[in-house]
Design a protein around this motif. Structure first.
Motif, short mmCIF file in Angstrom:
data_model
loop_
_atom_site.label_atom_id
_atom_site.label_comp_id
_atom_site.label_asym_id
_atom_site.label_seq_id
_atom_site.Cartn_x
_atom_site.Cartn_y
_atom_site.Cartn_z
N ILE C 78 38.17 22.72 -12.75
CA ILE C 78 39.62 22.51 -12.61
C ILE C 78 40.38 23.81 -12.84
CG2 ILE C 78 41.57 21.39 -13.76
CD1 ILE C 78 39.90 18.86 -13.85
N ILE C 79 39.93 24.61 -13.80
CA ILE C 79 40.60 25.89 -14.04
C ILE C 79 40.50 26.76 -12.79
CG2 ILE C 79 40.44 28.07 -15.30
CD1 ILE C 79 39.91 26.52 -17.80
N PHE C 82 42.67 24.91 -9.82
CA PHE C 82 44.12 24.88 -9.99
C PHE C 82 44.68 26.18 -10.51
CE2 PHE C 82 42.95 20.36 -10.26
CZ PHE C 82 43.79 19.85 -9.28
N GLY C 83 43.81 26.96 -11.19
CA GLY C 83 44.31 28.17 -11.83
C GLY C 83 44.38 29.38 -10.91
N LEU C 84 43.31 29.59 -10.13
CA LEU C 84 43.24 30.80 -9.33
C LEU C 84 44.40 30.97 -8.33
CD1 LEU C 84 39.40 31.30 -8.74
CD2 LEU C 84 40.93 32.40 -10.39
N PHE C 86 47.39 30.46 -8.75
CA PHE C 86 48.54 31.05 -9.46
C PHE C 86 48.53 32.57 -9.38
CE2 PHE C 86 48.62 26.97 -11.89
CZ PHE C 86 49.91 26.61 -11.57
N ILE C 87 47.34 33.15 -9.26
CA ILE C 87 47.28 34.61 -9.15
C ILE C 87 46.86 35.02 -7.74
CG2 ILE C 87 46.98 35.21 -11.57
CD1 ILE C 87 43.97 35.21 -11.10
N ILE C 89 44.63 33.88 -5.59
CA ILE C 89 43.28 33.75 -5.05
C ILE C 89 43.10 32.34 -4.52
CG2 ILE C 89 40.82 33.90 -5.55
CD1 ILE C 89 41.51 35.75 -7.86
#
Lengths: 253, 228, 223
Positions: C78-79, C82-84, C86-87, C89
């Motif tokens: 999930i990181i 959903f996270g990448l 944001f930067i 990628i």
């Protein structure tokens, strides 16, 4: 109500026509064995003769394929017998000691007193201490098996058996796994037990001990009793060729 | 390239303002995760001990069934099992609360794994131990409880620890069926602040719980190796 | 009973969604194979690097392994998913699931290989070195062949357990079997597609689990 074993019986152990097969292999082919109170019966024979199997049939660690076993007159091979109740009255000492490695000597001796005889911990431990003292290990009560020599471990195993105050103790090659210099201490304890009147059945290769401690010696071979008699008779006047060659092979002359 | 921009990374993943805003959500999720673990670890373990003990008694006909049972639950992904229990049973009109569904799914799943481990432990104990115990009049169950299992469990302590870590990690799957545990609350929080900081915080909390266990496991494994 | 069959084993519903679930089955297999091959190879690579005992590198490897052993795979997934973004990628969900699960497998495999390598008797090293074999030669011709044999049972179990986690990819919308089954379940208001998926997983993993039992007795750790 009187239990069956309260009825006076002429014999402590009676086994009639015991057969035992492992798959196709017939380990016992009809063996009769009776042991009188306070008697020490010694069973000798080559490996694979069925002597250990016979011993293990006496407390049903092996279930005989056929035949009848009685302890103090009570038939234990019949259905519905509480074997755990019977086994309290039959001690057993193993070749490999089989001490519980996760418990101290005291724990080993007192476990069955607490869980089978349902004694309170303090009472069980008192009795366990007494049993350990009897085998000369009063000072080792707190030690774990790995901290004891083989001879000491086997003496703890004997204490575990006698603490239950059994009617008979079965010894299955009690000294075979010991270094020669440790055998003496175990035999000493067994001799002391015998003098105190304990009924014993011993499977062993200690011929000298058999000679001066046994009341009767049984020679087994091929799943059958070949000869039996007093130690004097068996060792000085063997009649069958099989006994002669066996004695020759163990004594070396 | 802005993906290497520290300010952007800080804003998206290590945003202190976001954290201040949503930390109560994470704490409540953490609490639920702990509650879940306290229920499911003992349940799965006891179920495994039960399966292994039953197996060791060699009741004719039972062991074949046990092997299929255990392998069935080792073959089905826990998430599939969980969704089956959660979304399947309500069609019957049985309303299964998520917590109960998770409990059922994980007890069967982890019990099968624990069962295999404990079985290996029991099989590592020489037969003479059972014989000695039985010769003093202990029943089979008593011999199991007082003599065999204490030794067996110690022999497989690393595997038990490893499986417990895996089970605790697996409870995060409960987030999929909307049980408000740690990961679920992290995602709820993520939706509120619209950055990934809550997810990083969730990971940090899992590390806090499990890293010490992972280190302990490494030590246990090394000690077992050198004891051989 | 009839209601149960209708709800969980509805043949008509099953027939209708079979093509979809079968397509998901193929994606699951693709994901599983990619994870197994890359995970096991990456794990071996890490273990070999670790054998060279370069301090800072080893710390990095241990950190990598510990992180992946301590973090739930779903959290990592999930990181990443959903996270990448944001930067900036963006990767397809399939690739993310592949990378994450392969890394998890690599971490566990590295530990198992490493345990295997260290369990090979020191005398083996000395014997090989005494014949003039170098460090790398000893590692590849003498130590690793023995280590691999010992690692087969734990590696098999771990690989199966981690490959089962391909089902987690459904959470990040990879069109694998569980995703398809859940979508179908919603459309059909019937559990049978999920039953099909469960059967699909059993088809893959039940034989493997059974085989792992055989492997365990065949290649048992010599104690």
């Amino acid at each position: 109500m009187a239990h069956a074993h309260d009825i006076a019986s002429k014999f402590v152990v009676e086994a009639y026509d015991i057969h035992k097969s492992f798959g196709d292999f017939e380990a016992l082919k009809g063996v009769n064995l009776t042991v009188a109170p306070q008697e020490l019966v010694f069973i000798i024979g080559p490996s694979g003769s069925g002597k250990s199997t016979m011993l293990r049939c006496c407390n049903l660690l092996e279930q005989p394929s056929r035949g009848q076993v009685k302890i103090t007159g009570e038939e234990i091979t019949s259905r519905g017998v509480d074997i755990n109740e019977v086994r309290q009255r039959i001690g057993m000492v193993f070749q490999q000691f089989n001490l519980y490695p996760h418990m101290s000597a005291l724990g080993n001796v007192s476990l069955a007193l607490r869980k089978v005889k349902k004694m309170a911990r303090s009472e069980a431990e008192d009795r366990a201490h007494a049993a350990l003292k009897r085998v000369g290990l009063a000072d080792k009560a707190g030690n774990h098996p790995t901290e004891l020599s083989g001879g000491q471990q086997q003496r703890v195993a004997i204490a575990r058996a006698i603490a239950m105050e059994p009617d008979v103790i079965l010894f299955d090659e009690p000294t075979s796994a010991l270094d020669p210099e440790l055998v003496g201490s175990v035999l000493e304890v067994m001799r002391e037990l015998r003098e105190s009147g304990m009924t014993m059945v011993v499977v062993s290769h200690e011929m000298r001990f058999a000679r001066d401690a046994a009341d009767r010696v049984i020679f087994m071979d091929g799943g059958l009793i070949v000869e039996e008699g007093t130690p004097e008779r068996i060792f000085t006047d063997p009649r069958s060729d099989r006994l002669k060659s066996f004695l020759h092979s163990v004594t070396g002359h | 390239m802005d993906m290497l921009d520290w300010e952007v990374i800080k804003f998206s993943f290590f945003n202190a303002d976001s954290l201040r805003e949503i930390y109560p959500l994470l704490l409540s999720g953490w609490g639920m995760t702990i509650k879940l673990c306290l229920a499911v670890v003992p349940l799965g373990f006891l179920f495994g001990v039960f399966l292994a003990t039953l197996h060791s008694f060699r009741v004719p006909g039972i062991n074949g069934f046990l092997v299929v049972f255990v392998d069935f639950f080792r073959s089905i992904p826990p998430l599939v099992l969980l969704i089956y229990v959660t979304y399947g049973l309500p069609f019957f009109g049985w309303d299964v609360p998520p917590f109960a569904a998770v409990l059922v799914a994980f007890t069967f799943n982890s019990g099968s794994y624990y069962g295999e481990i404990v079985r290996a432990g029991i099989e590592s104990i020489p037969a003479g131990q059972m014989e000695a115990a039985r010769s003093t009049g202990l029943s089979r169950i008593q011999a199991m409880i007082y003599v065999i299992l204490p030794q067996a469990l110690r022999n497989v302590a690393p595997d038990l620890t490893s499986n417990t870590i895996e089970l605790i990690k697996a409870t995060s799957i409960a987030s999929v069926v909307a049980l408000p545990e740690l990961l679920r609350m992290g995602r709820v929080a993520q939706g509120l602040v619209y950055n990934a900081t809550p997810l990083i915080a969730v990971a940090a909390i899992y590390l806090l719980m499990l890293w010490p266990m992972v280190r302990l496991l490494s030590r246990l494994e090394r000690r077992m190796m050198s004891a051989r | 009973m009839e209601r149960f069959l209708d709800q969980f084993f509805n043949l008509e519903v099953m027939a209708r969604y079979l093509p979809d679930v079968a397509a998901g089955f193929v994606v699951t297999i693709q994901l599983a194979l990619s994870v197994i091959v890359t995970g096991l190879l990456l794990g071996l690579l890490l273990a070999v690097i670790r054998a060279f005992q370069i301090r800072p590198v080893n710390w990095l490897i241990i950190l990598f392994v510990d992180l992946y052993r301590a973090l739930p795979p779903l959290v990592i997934l999930i990181i990443f998913y959903f996270g990448l973004p944001f930067i900036g990628i963006t990767m397809s969900a399939f690739v993310i699931a592949w990378i994450v699960l392969a890394s998890v497998l690599a971490a566990f495999a590295e530990e198992i290989y490493w345990a295997g390598i260290t369990s090979v008797n020191k005398g083996q090293w000395e014997a090989a070195r005494s014949t003039g074999l170098g460090f790398t030669g000893t590692l590849f011709y003498v130590v690793i062949p023995q280590a691999i044999r010992m690692t087969i049972p734990p590696l098999t179990n771990r690989t199966i357990a981690i490959t089962k986690n391909t089902a987690l990819a459904s959470v990040v919308t990879v069109e694998e079997m569980l995703t398809v089954a859940q979508t179908s379940l919603a459309y059909a208001a019937n559990t049978s597609p999920l039953t099909m998926a469960a059967i699909g997983y059993l088809l893959i993993f039940f034989p493997l689990t059974m085989a792992s039992r055989w492997v365990e007795t065949r290649y048992a750790w010599k104690r």
